[in-house]
Write an enzyme that holds these catalytic residues in place. Structure first.
Site, mmCIF file in Angstrom:
data_model
loop_
_atom_site.group_PDB
_atom_site.id
_atom_site.type_symbol
_atom_site.label_atom_id
_atom_site.label_comp_id
_atom_site.label_asym_id
_atom_site.label_seq_id
_atom_site.Cartn_x
_atom_site.Cartn_y
_atom_site.Cartn_z
ATOM 1 N N GLU A 99 8.940 -55.995 -32.675
ATOM 2 C CA GLU A 99 10.269 -55.671 -32.135
ATOM 3 C C GLU A 99 10.293 -54.179 -31.809
ATOM 4 O O GLU A 99 10.486 -53.335 -32.677
ATOM 5 C CB GLU A 99 11.352 -56.040 -33.146
ATOM 6 N N GLU A 151 7.614 -50.815 -38.920
ATOM 7 C CA GLU A 151 8.626 -51.876 -38.812
ATOM 8 C C GLU A 151 8.591 -52.566 -37.451
ATOM 9 O O GLU A 151 9.072 -53.685 -37.303
ATOM 10 C CB GLU A 151 10.026 -51.294 -39.046
#
Length: 338
Positions: free
Chosen positions: A310, A319
């Site tokens: 993402e 992340e």
């Protein structure tokens, strides 16, 4: 024409074996995050789940385009209440409207399993005050609609002290216990599981004393440690079970609602080889039927994080690199979800 007894028995055993295989395969799900500007359409994503035999999905808000794509797919679904709407769910009428719009309207052909009311809402945050009331109102609305869907919330390892060693000593932190105890009581009354995000990667990467071997985090360690554990995932999960037992909920089930490993991003141990090793071994372990030392036997219902990288997440670079698949839908590494 009747089958011979031996043939009939063989057929029954084959059917039982097939059903067992289906049950085991369904223990693995994948979280579907959408914080990227380069991702496939919702329908393409659902088709990718089906092509790869992924029987469970988690979405983080009522994404109606995804719900439309899921119609008739048979995929079991965890759907979160968006963080921004938690406060409004403390109004029973608003909770009923939410359930009617996003759950009841799709329930004939979307296979809802759990509604997650909050994801990693910590006790000292503003949203914590809304969680139990929102869970209660949503559960009441679901029950009124005669739907068999469990309501829960997702916690993380910061609720636990010590987080993973030795697991039997674990308790909820002094901040977490008064917040989470009434939630656990609610789950017990409703025979619903607690959702927990379990990340050996972060425990390993944040280990300042370098006391956690990489092999222990990746399921590749040979032999048990002094506490009787061969891998960090089981130790972390059993720490939560130990804490839950100490607040009087020894029969509560825990569903691992997130777990994964980044393939890049500069963090300690973040590499495509480690990510592939971790996720392949987690699938094998969770679906293998061995359970954990505190809960032996049976599969561990587990959701890998996440389907795609993402690139619009605002946190640390790692992340943005937890995806199992690239935006073109090609796998980063080979995984067998079945």
């Amino acid at each position: 024409m009747f089958l011979k007894k031996s043939t009939a028995m063989s057929s029954i055993l084959l059917l039982v074996g097939m059903l067992s295989s289906i049950t085991v395969a369904q223990s693995i799900g994948v979280c579907y995050g959408v914080l990227g500007n380069n991702l496939p359409s919702r329908q393409e994503v659902v088709d990718l789940y089906k092509t790869n035999g992924i029987g469970r999905m988690r979405i983080y808000y009522p994404d109606e385009e995804a719900l439309q794509a899921l119609r008739g797919s048979g995929i079991e679904l965890i759907m979160d209440v968006a963080k921004e709407t938690l406060q409004s769910m403390t109004d029973p009428n608003a909770a009923t409207d939410w359930v009617n719009k996003y759950v009841t309207a799709y329930s004939q052909d979307v296979n809802f399993k759990y509604i997650a009311v909050g994801n990693e809402i910590h006790p000292n945050t503003n949203e914590a005050q809304y969680i139990l009331s929102a869970m209660t109102n949503i559960q009441n609305a679901i029950s009124s609609a005669n739907l068999q869907i469990k309501v829960s919330t997702a916690i993380d390892s910061t609720f636990i002290a010590p987080p993973s060693y030795p697991p039997n000593d674990a308790v909820f932190t002094s901040d977490a216990e008064p917040y989470v105890k009434p939630i656990i009581d609610f789950l017990v009354r409703n025979e619903a599981p607690l959702l927990a995000n379990v990340y050996p990667y972060f425990a390993y990467a944040n280990d300042q004393q370098n006391s956690i071997p990489l092999a222990y985090a990746l399921f590749t360690q040979q032999g048990n440690n002094d506490a009787g554990y061969q891998n960090l995932f089981d130790a972390m999960l059993d720490s939560i079970y130990a804490a839950v037992e100490k607040v009087g909920a020894s029969n509560l089930q825990i569903v691992v609602s997130e777990s994964g490993w980044p393939s890049e991003g500069g963090g300690t141990g973040a590499s495509i080889d480690n990510a592939g090793t971790y996720n392949a071994n987690l699938i094998s372990h969770a679906s293998g039927g061995s359970g954990t030392p505190k809960r032996p036997g049976g599969s561990i219902e587990t959701y890998l994080f996440a389907m795609f990288d993402e690139n619009q997440k605002q946190d640390a670079e790692t992340e943005r690199h937890f995806g199992l698949f690239r935006p073109d839908k090609s796998p980063k590494y080979q995984l067998n979800f079945n």
